[in-house]
Structures are given as C-alpha cells and as structure tokens.
Design an enzyme around this catalytic site. Structure first.
Site, PDB file in Angstrom:
ATOM      1  N   ASN A  82       0.697  -0.999  -0.172  1.00 26.31           N
ATOM      2  CA  ASN A  82       0.170  -0.125   0.040  1.00 26.31           C
ATOM      3  C   ASN A  82       1.048   1.062  -0.049  1.00 26.31           C
ATOM      4  OD1 ASN A  82      -2.434   1.665   0.066  1.00 26.31           O
ATOM      5  ND2 ASN A  82      -1.515   2.199   2.134  1.00 26.31           N
TER       6      ASN A  82
ATOM      7  N   TYR B 226       5.190  10.493  -9.822  1.00 29.00           N
ATOM      8  CA  TYR B 226       3.944  10.268  -8.825  1.00 29.00           C
ATOM      9  C   TYR B 226       2.941   8.932  -9.932  1.00 29.00           C
ATOM     10  CZ  TYR B 226      -0.501   8.774  -5.734  1.00 29.00           C
ATOM     11  OH  TYR B 226      -1.656   7.599  -5.512  1.00 29.00           O
TER      12      TYR B 226
ATOM     13  N   SER C 262      -2.335   3.743  -8.765  1.00 21.57           N
ATOM     14  CA  SER C 262      -3.309   4.862  -8.828  1.00 21.57           C
ATOM     15  C   SER C 262      -3.834   5.003 -10.624  1.00 21.57           C
ATOM     16  CB  SER C 262      -2.573   6.271  -8.397  1.00 21.57           C
ATOM     17  OG  SER C 262      -3.035   7.478  -8.564  1.00 21.57           O
TER      18      SER C 262
ATOM     19  N   SER D 218       5.379   7.137 -11.129  1.00 25.95           N
ATOM     20  CA  SER D 218       6.073   5.296 -10.380  1.00 25.95           C
ATOM     21  C   SER D 218       4.843   4.836 -10.389  1.00 25.95           C
ATOM     22  CB  SER D 218       6.451   6.823  -8.754  1.00 25.95           C
ATOM     23  OG  SER D 218       5.343   6.661  -8.183  1.00 25.95           O
ATOM     24  N   LYS D 219       4.003   4.869 -10.762  1.00 22.73           N
ATOM     25  CA  LYS D 219       2.317   3.738 -10.344  1.00 22.73           C
ATOM     26  C   LYS D 219       2.117   3.878 -11.912  1.00 22.73           C
ATOM     27  CE  LYS D 219       0.848   5.520  -6.253  1.00 22.73           C
ATOM     28  NZ  LYS D 219       1.346   4.552  -5.182  1.00 22.73           N
TER      29      LYS D 219
HETATM   30  N1  NAD Z   1      -6.145   8.932  -1.209  1.00 16.43           N
HETATM   31  C1  NAD Z   1      -6.073   8.406  -2.937  1.00 16.43           C
HETATM   32  O1  NAD Z   1      -7.295   9.129  -3.302  1.00 16.43           O
HETATM   33  C2  NAD Z   1      -5.744   7.626  -3.496  1.00 16.43           C
HETATM   34  C3  NAD Z   1      -4.930   7.619  -4.523  1.00 16.43           C
HETATM   35  C4  NAD Z   1      -4.908   7.055  -5.184  1.00 16.43           C
HETATM   36  C5  NAD Z   1      -3.488   5.790  -5.483  1.00 16.43           C
HETATM   37  N2  NAD Z   1      -3.460   5.948  -3.871  1.00 16.43           N
HETATM   38  C6  NAD Z   1      -2.990   4.603  -3.159  1.00 16.43           C
HETATM   39  O2  NAD Z   1      -3.490   4.698  -1.498  1.00 16.43           O
HETATM   40  C7  NAD Z   1      -1.592   4.709  -1.187  1.00 16.43           C
HETATM   41  C8  NAD Z   1      -2.360   5.185   0.577  1.00 16.43           C
HETATM   42  O3  NAD Z   1      -2.611   4.895   0.823  1.00 16.43           O
HETATM   43  P1  NAD Z   1      -3.566   5.554   2.797  1.00 16.43           P
HETATM   44  O4  NAD Z   1      -4.907   5.851   2.495  1.00 16.43           O
HETATM   45  O5  NAD Z   1      -3.495   4.168   3.074  1.00 16.43           O
HETATM   46  O6  NAD Z   1      -2.319   6.101   2.948  1.00 16.43           O
HETATM   47  P2  NAD Z   1      -1.570   6.506   3.898  1.00 16.43           P
HETATM   48  O7  NAD Z   1      -0.980   7.929   3.929  1.00 16.43           O
HETATM   49  O8  NAD Z   1      -2.870   6.712   5.286  1.00 16.43           O
HETATM   50  O9  NAD Z   1      -0.452   5.010   4.503  1.00 16.43           O
HETATM   51  C9  NAD Z   1       0.181   5.379   4.171  1.00 16.43           C
HETATM   52  C10 NAD Z   1       1.105   4.338   5.252  1.00 16.43           C
HETATM   53  O10 NAD Z   1       2.593   4.430   4.309  1.00 16.43           O
HETATM   54  C11 NAD Z   1       3.756   3.931   5.634  1.00 16.43           C
HETATM   55  N3  NAD Z   1       4.711   4.476   4.966  1.00 16.43           N
HETATM   56  C12 NAD Z   1       5.383   5.777   3.676  1.00 16.43           C
HETATM   57  N4  NAD Z   1       6.756   5.142   3.106  1.00 16.43           N
HETATM   58  C13 NAD Z   1       7.266   4.293   3.881  1.00 16.43           C
HETATM   59  C14 NAD Z   1       7.863   3.603   4.155  1.00 16.43           C
HETATM   60  N5  NAD Z   1       9.908   4.093   3.414  1.00 16.43           N
HETATM   61  N6  NAD Z   1       8.395   2.121   4.492  1.00 16.43           N
HETATM   62  C15 NAD Z   1       7.161   1.955   5.447  1.00 16.43           C
HETATM   63  N7  NAD Z   1       6.341   2.409   5.511  1.00 16.43           N
HETATM   64  C16 NAD Z   1       6.032   3.707   4.579  1.00 16.43           C
HETATM   65  C17 NAD Z   1       2.984   6.176   5.889  1.00 16.43           C
HETATM   66  O11 NAD Z   1       3.916   5.616   7.200  1.00 16.43           O
HETATM   67  C18 NAD Z   1       1.527   5.694   6.196  1.00 16.43           C
HETATM   68  O12 NAD Z   1       1.344   4.362   7.527  1.00 16.43           O
HETATM   69  C19 NAD Z   1      -0.842   5.161  -1.939  1.00 16.43           C
HETATM   70  O13 NAD Z   1      -0.583   4.214  -2.202  1.00 16.43           O
HETATM   71  C20 NAD Z   1      -0.944   5.790  -2.599  1.00 16.43           C
HETATM   72  O14 NAD Z   1      -0.332   6.166  -3.281  1.00 16.43           O
HETATM   73  C21 NAD Z   1      -4.456   7.168  -3.299  1.00 16.43           C
END
Ligand code: NAD
Length: 267
Positions: free
Chosen positions: A98, A164, A151, A167-168
C-alpha cells in the site's frame, strides 16, 4: 458464524498505518477488513505508533495482528521484514503493498531531482523490493497473492504530477512482470488503481499543503468523479479482499481501477 473469505491466510500489509486525519486510509482499512475476514495480519509501517494503532483496532474487533516496523525503501529492511514474518507465521499467503507518497511532486519543468528520487524510491523501487523478498517464500509454498496499490494517475492526465504518475505507471508494469514470471509457481499479482478517494493522505494533506479548507478540497475532488462523489478507503479494501482471496484464483496481471468510472474519461 459465516466463514471468512481469508480464513487461514497470513497477510502482510505494508503501509498499514496511516496519515492522521478525519477519515480512514487505504492501508488501515485493508488491514481491518482482511482481519475481519479471518486473515492473520502483519501490520508493517515505518511509523511504529501508527502501525500499533492499526493493530490495536484489529485486536479490539477480536482479530489477530502483529506489528513489524520497517522502512521499505531500504533493501536490508525488506529482507529483515520478510524473515521476521516467516519466523513468526511460517509463511506468507498475501502481500498487500500500500505504500505510496507524492509530497513535493511538480510538473516536469519544476520538479527537483531529489524529490523525483524519493518518490521513485518509495513508490516503485521499494514495492519491487518487497516483491523480490516475498517471491522466494511464495515460490517455495507454490502459492501466494500479491496486491499492489497503484493509482489512476498512472493512466490519466495529471499535469501537476511527474514522479508520482510515472512511479505508478511503473507499479502497473511491475505487477504484470511479477504475474507473468511467477504464474507457474502458483503466485498471482494484481494491481488496484484507486481514483479520488476521501482519505487523509489525499484530502487533509492537500488541504494543508494549499491552505484550503478540507471541505473545499473534498468538493473539488467529488465533482471530478463521474459518480459525483469520492470513493473511500473501504472501496479499495474490498477490491483488495477479492484479489487477495481464492475467489480470484484465475485472475493475475490485472490492473483494476476503483474510481467511480473516472478512467472512462480517457480515450
Ligand atoms: N487516497 C487517494 O485518493 C489515492 C488515490 C490513488 C492512489 N492512492 C494510493 O493509496 C496508497 C496510500 O493510501 P493510504 O490512504 O493508506 O495512505 P497513508 O499515507 O494513510 O498510509 C500509507 C502508510 O505508508 C507508510 N509509509 C510511507 N513510506 C513508507 C516506507 N518507506 N516504509 C514503510 N512505510 C511507509 C506511512 O507511514 C503511512 O502510514 C498509496 O499507494 C497511494 O498512492 C491513494
């Protein structure tokens, strides 16, 4: 009691803590749902407090969760994480990737090289590295399911983004690569492309970065979705649940939009 859709599965959710905010994040919702469906969950995050909070929520609901703190942008940490889980649980049935970041991203002519490196390292290289270290475990078992969170930015116009988006797009290609090379070992790999979701990472962080109110940001995002509203982290979690479960046993290499039909605006 109805049997769970993930009964007996050992699931590692990487990035299962969350950015603080009003709503629930994708990683945390997925960890909660997998546990509700009977999986034994390993909550992985680089932030211990946030991972512990997710694990406590699972325990409160009667589920089972362990915490492993790791920064997956380091290969040593990925290696350690996998060996700790195998030692703890004896194997890994599900890897849910994630982790994703976007802070500091900009159009190509404004993007700083160190921001490009950070986003690529965390979103793409780190995701490849967790796959790299989990695949041998799953090959040995001759079974396993990997779900990578991508994404819709990978396939849609996103003019204020560079690293971003790229990468996706790489995550989509990585998923297909892992799927094709490991199908004969019983390993499946699929990706989810969330669209505009009402998560703290997307909405609260954007509001804070631009000085706008949360409701204002949420409203603009909702209007961009054909369904007229944002999705939630639960929409991502339910898609992940299906792809991770044996219900999807003949599905691999798929990149699934979860976006209220937003991708239909392309092409
Ligand atoms: N929310 C949206 O609209 C949306 C849209 C498209 C894609 N996404 C994708 O969804 C995912 C994130 O969703 P979320 O809501 O859970 O985000 P979030 O930021 O709430 O949770 C992500 C977690 O990843 C952890 N993290 C970051 N870097 C890290 C690392 N190097 N090692 C270990 N942990 C790490 C952070 O501490 C955080 O707790 C991402 O991949 C994002 O690109 C989200």
């Amino acid at each position: 009691m109805m049997p769970g859709r993930l009964d007996g599965k050992r699931a590692v959710i990487v990035g299962a803590g969350q950015t603080p905010g009003e709503t629930i994040g994708n990683g945390r919702a997925t960890a909660l749902l997998f546990a509700r469906e009977g999986a034994q969950v390993v909550v992985v995050d680089r932030r211990e407090d946030s991972a512990a909070e997710t694990a406590a929520m699972i325990a409160d609901e009667g589920g089972r969760a362990e915490v492993v703190v790791a920064d997956i942008s380091s290969e040593d940490e990925c290696r350690r994480l996998v060996s700790e889980v195998v030692e703890m649980l004896g194997g890994i049935d599900i890897l849910h990737n994630n982790v994703g970041i976007g802070a500091g991203d900009a159009p190509p002519h404004h993007l700083e090289a160190d921001v490009w490196d950070r986003i690529m390292d965390v979103n793409l290289k780190a995701m490849w590295m967790t796959c790299k270290h989990v695949i041998p475990v799953m090959r040995e078992q001759r079974s396993g399911a990997i779900v990578n969170v991508s994404s819709t930015a990978a396939i849609m116009a996103a003019n204020n983004l560079t690293a971003y988006k790229i990468s996706k797009a790489g995550v989509n290609a990585l998923t297909q690569q892992v799927a094709s090379g490991n199908a004969k070992y019983g390993i499946r790999a699929n990706a989810i492309m969330p669209g505009l979701m009402d998560t703290p990472m997307a909405v609260d962080a954007a509001a804070a970065a631009t000085g706008r109110k949360r409701d204002e940001v949420a409203d603009v995002r909702a209007r961009a979705v054909p369904m007229g509203h944002q999705g939630t982290a639960w929409d991502v979690a339910y898609a992940a649940l299906f792809l991770a479960s044996d219900e999807a046993q003949f599905i691999s290499g798929v990149v699934l939009p979860v976006d209220g039909a937003q991708h239909t605006q392309v092409g």
